[in-house]
Design a protein around this motif. Sequence first.
Motif, mmCIF file in Angstrom:
data_model
loop_
_atom_site.group_PDB
_atom_site.id
_atom_site.type_symbol
_atom_site.label_atom_id
_atom_site.label_comp_id
_atom_site.label_asym_id
_atom_site.label_seq_id
_atom_site.Cartn_x
_atom_site.Cartn_y
_atom_site.Cartn_z
ATOM 1 N N PHE A 35 82.260 21.448 31.503
ATOM 2 C CA PHE A 35 83.504 20.871 31.015
ATOM 3 C C PHE A 35 83.590 21.050 29.497
ATOM 4 O O PHE A 35 83.189 20.168 28.735
ATOM 5 N N GLY A 36 84.073 22.223 29.071
ATOM 6 C CA GLY A 36 84.176 22.475 27.643
ATOM 7 C C GLY A 36 82.815 22.645 27.005
ATOM 8 O O GLY A 36 81.825 22.986 27.662
ATOM 9 N N PRO A 37 82.698 22.375 25.680
ATOM 10 C CA PRO A 37 81.455 22.654 24.957
ATOM 11 C C PRO A 37 80.447 21.514 24.972
ATOM 12 O O PRO A 37 79.333 21.689 24.482
ATOM 13 N N ASN A 38 80.809 20.357 25.547
ATOM 14 C CA ASN A 38 79.962 19.176 25.358
ATOM 15 C C ASN A 38 79.365 18.590 26.621
ATOM 16 O O ASN A 38 78.601 17.632 26.550
ATOM 17 N N LEU A 39 79.692 19.138 27.794
ATOM 18 C CA LEU A 39 79.195 18.554 29.036
ATOM 19 C C LEU A 39 79.039 19.624 30.104
ATOM 20 O O LEU A 39 79.941 20.431 30.322
ATOM 21 N N ALA A 40 77.888 19.618 30.763
ATOM 22 C CA ALA A 40 77.650 20.486 31.912
ATOM 23 C C ALA A 40 77.072 19.632 33.034
ATOM 24 O O ALA A 40 76.213 18.771 32.802
ATOM 25 N N VAL A 41 77.546 19.859 34.266
ATOM 26 C CA VAL A 41 77.166 19.020 35.400
ATOM 27 C C VAL A 41 76.686 19.904 36.543
ATOM 28 O O VAL A 41 77.393 20.829 36.962
ATOM 29 N N VAL A 42 75.484 19.622 37.027
ATOM 30 C CA VAL A 42 74.936 20.327 38.186
ATOM 31 C C VAL A 42 75.040 19.405 39.398
ATOM 32 O O VAL A 42 74.659 18.228 39.338
ATOM 33 N N TYR A 43 75.584 19.922 40.494
ATOM 34 C CA TYR A 43 75.725 19.141 41.722
ATOM 35 C C TYR A 43 74.484 19.337 42.575
ATOM 36 O O TYR A 43 74.133 20.470 42.915
ATOM 37 N N VAL A 44 73.798 18.237 42.905
ATOM 38 C CA VAL A 44 72.553 18.355 43.667
ATOM 39 C C VAL A 44 72.624 17.629 45.009
ATOM 40 O O VAL A 44 71.601 17.297 45.592
ATOM 41 N N GLY A 45 73.828 17.374 45.506
ATOM 42 C CA GLY A 45 73.985 16.761 46.821
ATOM 43 C C GLY A 45 74.566 15.369 46.729
ATOM 44 O O GLY A 45 75.781 15.198 46.699
ATOM 45 N N GLN A 46 73.722 14.362 46.641
ATOM 46 C CA GLN A 46 74.202 12.991 46.574
ATOM 47 C C GLN A 46 74.461 12.525 45.142
ATOM 48 O O GLN A 46 74.890 11.390 44.933
ATOM 49 N N CYS A 47 74.184 13.374 44.180
ATOM 50 C CA CYS A 47 74.398 12.960 42.790
ATOM 51 C C CYS A 47 74.692 14.172 41.911
ATOM 52 O O CYS A 47 74.457 15.321 42.291
ATOM 53 N N TYR A 48 75.242 13.875 40.728
ATOM 54 C CA TYR A 48 75.460 14.873 39.691
ATOM 55 C C TYR A 48 74.411 14.693 38.610
ATOM 56 O O TYR A 48 74.096 13.578 38.201
ATOM 57 N N LEU A 49 73.862 15.803 38.138
ATOM 58 C CA LEU A 49 72.951 15.794 37.001
ATOM 59 C C LEU A 49 73.755 16.276 35.800
ATOM 60 O O LEU A 49 74.148 17.447 35.733
ATOM 61 N N ALA A 50 74.052 15.372 34.874
ATOM 62 C CA ALA A 50 74.945 15.673 33.751
ATOM 63 C C ALA A 50 74.158 15.872 32.476
ATOM 64 O O ALA A 50 73.299 15.059 32.127
ATOM 65 N N PHE A 51 74.459 16.960 31.769
ATOM 66 C CA PHE A 51 73.803 17.290 30.507
ATOM 67 C C PHE A 51 74.822 17.227 29.372
ATOM 68 O O PHE A 51 75.891 17.835 29.462
ATOM 69 N N ARG A 52 74.472 16.527 28.298
ATOM 70 C CA ARG A 52 75.336 16.471 27.117
ATOM 71 C C ARG A 52 74.650 17.036 25.879
ATOM 72 O O ARG A 52 75.270 17.131 24.829
ATOM 73 N N GLU A 53 73.388 17.386 25.992
ATOM 74 C CA GLU A 53 72.685 17.969 24.845
ATOM 75 C C GLU A 53 73.220 19.390 24.645
ATOM 76 O O GLU A 53 73.279 20.184 25.581
ATOM 77 N N ILE A 54 73.631 19.701 23.424
ATOM 78 C CA ILE A 54 74.392 20.925 23.156
ATOM 79 C C ILE A 54 73.658 22.184 23.602
ATOM 80 O O ILE A 54 74.263 23.087 24.201
ATOM 81 N N ASP A 55 72.359 22.267 23.353
ATOM 82 C CA ASP A 55 71.617 23.477 23.731
ATOM 83 C C ASP A 55 71.604 23.674 25.238
ATOM 84 O O ASP A 55 71.671 24.811 25.731
ATOM 85 N N ARG A 56 71.510 22.577 26.006
ATOM 86 C CA ARG A 56 71.532 22.689 27.473
ATOM 87 C C ARG A 56 72.909 23.148 27.955
ATOM 88 O O ARG A 56 73.015 23.971 28.857
ATOM 89 N N VAL A 57 73.951 22.607 27.340
ATOM 90 C CA VAL A 57 75.308 23.022 27.717
ATOM 91 C C VAL A 57 75.506 24.499 27.402
ATOM 92 O O VAL A 57 76.068 25.256 28.204
ATOM 93 N N LYS A 58 75.016 24.943 26.249
ATOM 94 C CA LYS A 58 75.130 26.358 25.875
ATOM 95 C C LYS A 58 74.373 27.242 26.858
ATOM 96 O O LYS A 58 74.839 28.328 27.224
ATOM 97 N N SER A 59 73.195 26.780 27.300
ATOM 98 C CA SER A 59 72.402 27.577 28.249
ATOM 99 C C SER A 59 73.139 27.740 29.570
ATOM 100 O O SER A 59 73.189 28.841 30.137
#
Length: 280
Positions: free
Chosen positions: A227-251
């Motif tokens: 979601f844009g430059p500040n949030l990335a979300v991985v769907y793992v079934g029953q939950c979302y794993l959300a990353f807000r650390e900039i380097d992880r989002v860039k990766s």
Amino acid sequence: MDKRERATLFRNRLDEAMQRAGITKSALSRSTHVDRSTIGQLLKEDHPRLPNAQLAADIAQALSVSTDWLLGLTNRPETPGDIVAAAMSLSPAERTSADEQLLEWHREAAGYKVRHVPATLPDLFKTEAMLRWEYGAFLERQLPQAFNTMQDQLHLLSAGIYDYEIAIPLHEVEACAAGTAYYKGVAQSIRYEQLNVIADQCEQMLPRLRVFLFDAHRVFSSPVTIFGPNLAVVYVGQCYLAFREIDRVKSLTSHFDWLVREATVDARDVPAYIRSLMQG
């Protein structure tokens, strides 16, 4: 940074943190077990000074900030634990795009590009008949809400609130066309209606919507949404794993861009390719 510069920065950040927390010099002195005059000396502009390690740690704890931030070693005022918690979090996941958490993340991404690798076909384009087959046993009473939510998201996309890029495994649309694998047992009329809707939307909304098909024999991706430059979300079934650390989002953004570069079917060719699957 020399000692005087660091002391000045410490004073400014201490004053800022006290104001933000609404804590007086007297209250801070009681929390840190030092005289009020000691806190006053740390805040004096004409004689800036630094506290010892114990007092710096006690002040940081009392104000719920990072000691490193007070001392100018980082620009993040949060404590290390808070930074880690903010950088990665787990959220419960429902099965459709009517999930309130998903809606909130989409609203947060207004004005940015959303990049998406779905778990099946994109919920954004699901027909009511496909939703009923896919989710009916689980969320019968929520199906109208789910369908209306997807229509609202399509309207936002049409209005240019954000751009959307979607990367779908080639085998997903092929299985839908053939009625195999995940789509085994789905009536051909439902499958073909679904594929026609995707092809039509891809055609009508280009370039703000770009869908790419990649060969999972050559490249692979778990379901993920950026979601844009500040949030990335991985769907793992029953939950979302959300990353807000900039380097992880860039990766994860780089990972998505890799899928696009390696795509077997480019965005402009997707409608024709999907329709060709229904002519066999």
